[in-house]
Structure formats: structure tokens, C-alpha cells
Motif scaffolding. Sequence first.
Motif, PDB file in Angstrom:
ATOM      1  N   TYR A 189       0.805  -1.225   0.000  1.00 25.58           N
ATOM      2  CA  TYR A 189       0.000   0.000   0.000  1.00 25.58           C
ATOM      3  C   TYR A 189       0.835   1.272   0.000  1.00 25.58           C
ATOM      4  N   LEU A 190       2.017   1.228   0.594  1.00 29.36           N
ATOM      5  CA  LEU A 190       2.885   2.399   0.566  1.00 29.36           C
ATOM      6  C   LEU A 190       3.858   2.357  -0.601  1.00 29.36           C
ATOM      7  N   GLY A 191       4.099   1.171  -1.159  1.00 28.08           N
ATOM      8  CA  GLY A 191       4.981   1.065  -2.320  1.00 28.08           C
ATOM      9  C   GLY A 191       6.453   1.092  -1.996  1.00 28.08           C
ATOM     10  N   ILE A 192       6.833   0.575  -0.827  1.00 34.76           N
ATOM     11  CA  ILE A 192       8.242   0.566  -0.421  1.00 34.76           C
ATOM     12  C   ILE A 192       8.878  -0.754  -0.845  1.00 34.76           C
ATOM     13  N   GLY A 206      12.048  17.485  -4.028  1.00 33.98           N
ATOM     14  CA  GLY A 206      10.861  16.871  -4.570  1.00 33.98           C
ATOM     15  C   GLY A 206      11.087  16.194  -5.905  1.00 33.98           C
ATOM     16  N   GLN A 207      10.451  15.043  -6.093  1.00 32.69           N
ATOM     17  CA  GLN A 207      10.509  14.292  -7.343  1.00 32.69           C
ATOM     18  C   GLN A 207       9.078  13.884  -7.719  1.00 32.69           C
ATOM     19  N   ALA A 235       5.612   1.839  -7.696  1.00 30.63           N
ATOM     20  CA  ALA A 235       5.452   3.094  -6.972  1.00 30.63           C
ATOM     21  C   ALA A 235       6.372   4.150  -7.600  1.00 30.63           C
ATOM     22  N   GLU A 236       6.391   5.347  -6.997  1.00 29.04           N
ATOM     23  CA  GLU A 236       7.196   6.444  -7.526  1.00 29.04           C
ATOM     24  C   GLU A 236       8.018   7.075  -6.408  1.00 29.04           C
ATOM     25  N   ALA A 247      11.476   9.403   0.215  1.00 30.03           N
ATOM     26  CA  ALA A 247      10.015   9.301   0.328  1.00 30.03           C
ATOM     27  C   ALA A 247       9.461   8.615  -0.912  1.00 30.03           C
ATOM     28  N   VAL A 248       8.299   8.003  -0.745  1.00 26.94           N
ATOM     29  CA  VAL A 248       7.677   7.192  -1.792  1.00 26.94           C
ATOM     30  C   VAL A 248       6.207   7.565  -1.904  1.00 26.94           C
TER      31      VAL A 248
END
Length: 305
Positions: A189-192, A206-207, A235-236, A247-248
Motif C-alpha cells: 500500500y505504501l509502495g516501499i 521533490g521528485q 510506486a514512484e 520518500a515514496v
Amino acid sequence: LQAPRMEWGIAGFASSYELEIATDAGFVDVVYSAVVDGTVHTPTHVLEAMTDHYWRVRGHNICGAGSYSTTRSFTTGIAQVVLLVDDDNDAPDVRNSYALALAGVGLPFDVYDTRNSDDEPSAELLGLYGAVVWFSGSSFTAPAGIGVAGPGQGGEDALAAYLGGGGCLVLSSQDYLWDHGLTPFGSDYLGISSFTSDVAQTEVTGQGIFGGLGPYGLVFTFSNFSDEVVPAPYAELAFSGDFGDAAVTRREGAYRSVFLGFPFEALPSDYDRTEVLFWAFWACVEVFSDGFETGDVSRWSASVP
């Protein structure tokens, strides 16, 4: 708030307490009851909005039940757009950084204070809100693996259900991964993809959806245990740091999650925090439009051009 925190004094010789909440002072219409060990409880059932409620408590032990306490009352309000989950340990208390940023973005919010415990909001409660902002401040457990920073297993399950229903989550915690490791919730769910604890990021840029923001020099009022957080292929990257990815963000179907491996409150100014929160919410525009009667998100730009 539709799930208020109830607190009462210790009754002599009580080993547990019976709590009742009703919509009438005579307790004919009891809408919630629970037996708890301590003197603090947050109902797991969401109470009806804009309604007068009455509550009382009595002690229990092996000899039976005691007398009920004096009846107290409260009135529930209308659920706001954002639920701010205060999961820090008040050492220091960092809630104001989030409250000011939410005010700057122009979104009304309710507060759910876990008191640095696993007394966390239910999926039913989360579902009342267009977005959830959850922070843990300087909270952590040593040794790792026990877990107080960020959502516990129950909180993760509730958040998974909330996101699965099309929610928006911003989770800021430099020690969530230290305390809990990479759980299925963190991965799915967080994409880590992976993480390295305590790299101590001092600058983030920031990206992706946060492209063009920063670089921000982080300012800490407590120990810097921020992490390197690597996004999964689905994820991104949300922020890069001077010691790796910081951060993701993940979007799947109708939901968006943003995980910050550094404390949001370490961003250097109120303006910077408002700017970051604005873009986090803008990325949730399809989810958030349901949180406004008009669906008009143009007012978010009142504070941040």
C-alpha cells in the motif's frame, strides 16, 4: 469527532471497567458498550454525527459490578475533510506543524490522538474522511521490532481497508520502518521496496508529483533518524535526499499514499510544509473531490500559488 476518547478516574478495587454510551440520559438506547482494563477508551464504533450522547462507567471485580459513575454528555459534530492522526510521544509535541499546514491549505480537519499507543482509528472511522495525515514525531521503540511509531497491525489493517475503498494517506514517520520492518502494508500500500534506517537525511528535493519543490534543508528539534526509502517498481519516488531516496508515493486505482521517511515537521518553514501538503493533496484530487460538496479544489491554492 465521531469516535471521542473517553477517560475516567481509577475506582478502588476495580479490575476492569464497563463503559456505556447512549443517546438518552436514561440509557434506554445504548449505542455502544465495552469492558476495558484501563481508564481510557476510544469507541471502535463510529457514533452518529450531530447527536447528543451520554456516557457512564462502573468498575468490576471478582465480587461483581460497582455503581455507575455520574453521567456525562457530549455532542458529535460533522466529520471534517481530513483526519489528523497524532501518534507522537509529545517529546516534543509536533501537532502544530501539521495543523498550521492544513489551515494553510484550507482544509478542515479532526484530530485523533493515539497517545503514542496502538489505540488507533478503525476502518469505519477512517472511511468518514477524504484523507488521513498520520505522524509519529520522535516516537520509536528500542530495540526495533516492537513497534510504537506509526500504525501497528490493527492500524495497518484499518488503513488497508480505507485505501482499498479509495482513500488518501500521508504518513510521516522516521521510525515506522525501524519499529515494524517492511510489512505487507508497507510494501503493497505504501509502495516501499526496501529501506535503510537512520541514514540521517539533511536535505530533500521533490521528485515526481513533488517535482520542482525544494531542495529543503531539514531542521530537527529531536534526533535525526530519518531513513533511506526505495520505491517499488509499481510506486514512484516522492523525494530524493542527500543520503538516498527519502520518500515514496503510490497510486493504485482510486487511492493515493505518500510515505515520508523523514519528519514532515522537519521541513524548514510553515510555507514549505503547506506547499508539500498542498501537492500531496492535489495528487489526490479525484479522491478529494468527493470530500467537498462542490468538488471545487481551486480554493486549495489560496495559500500556495
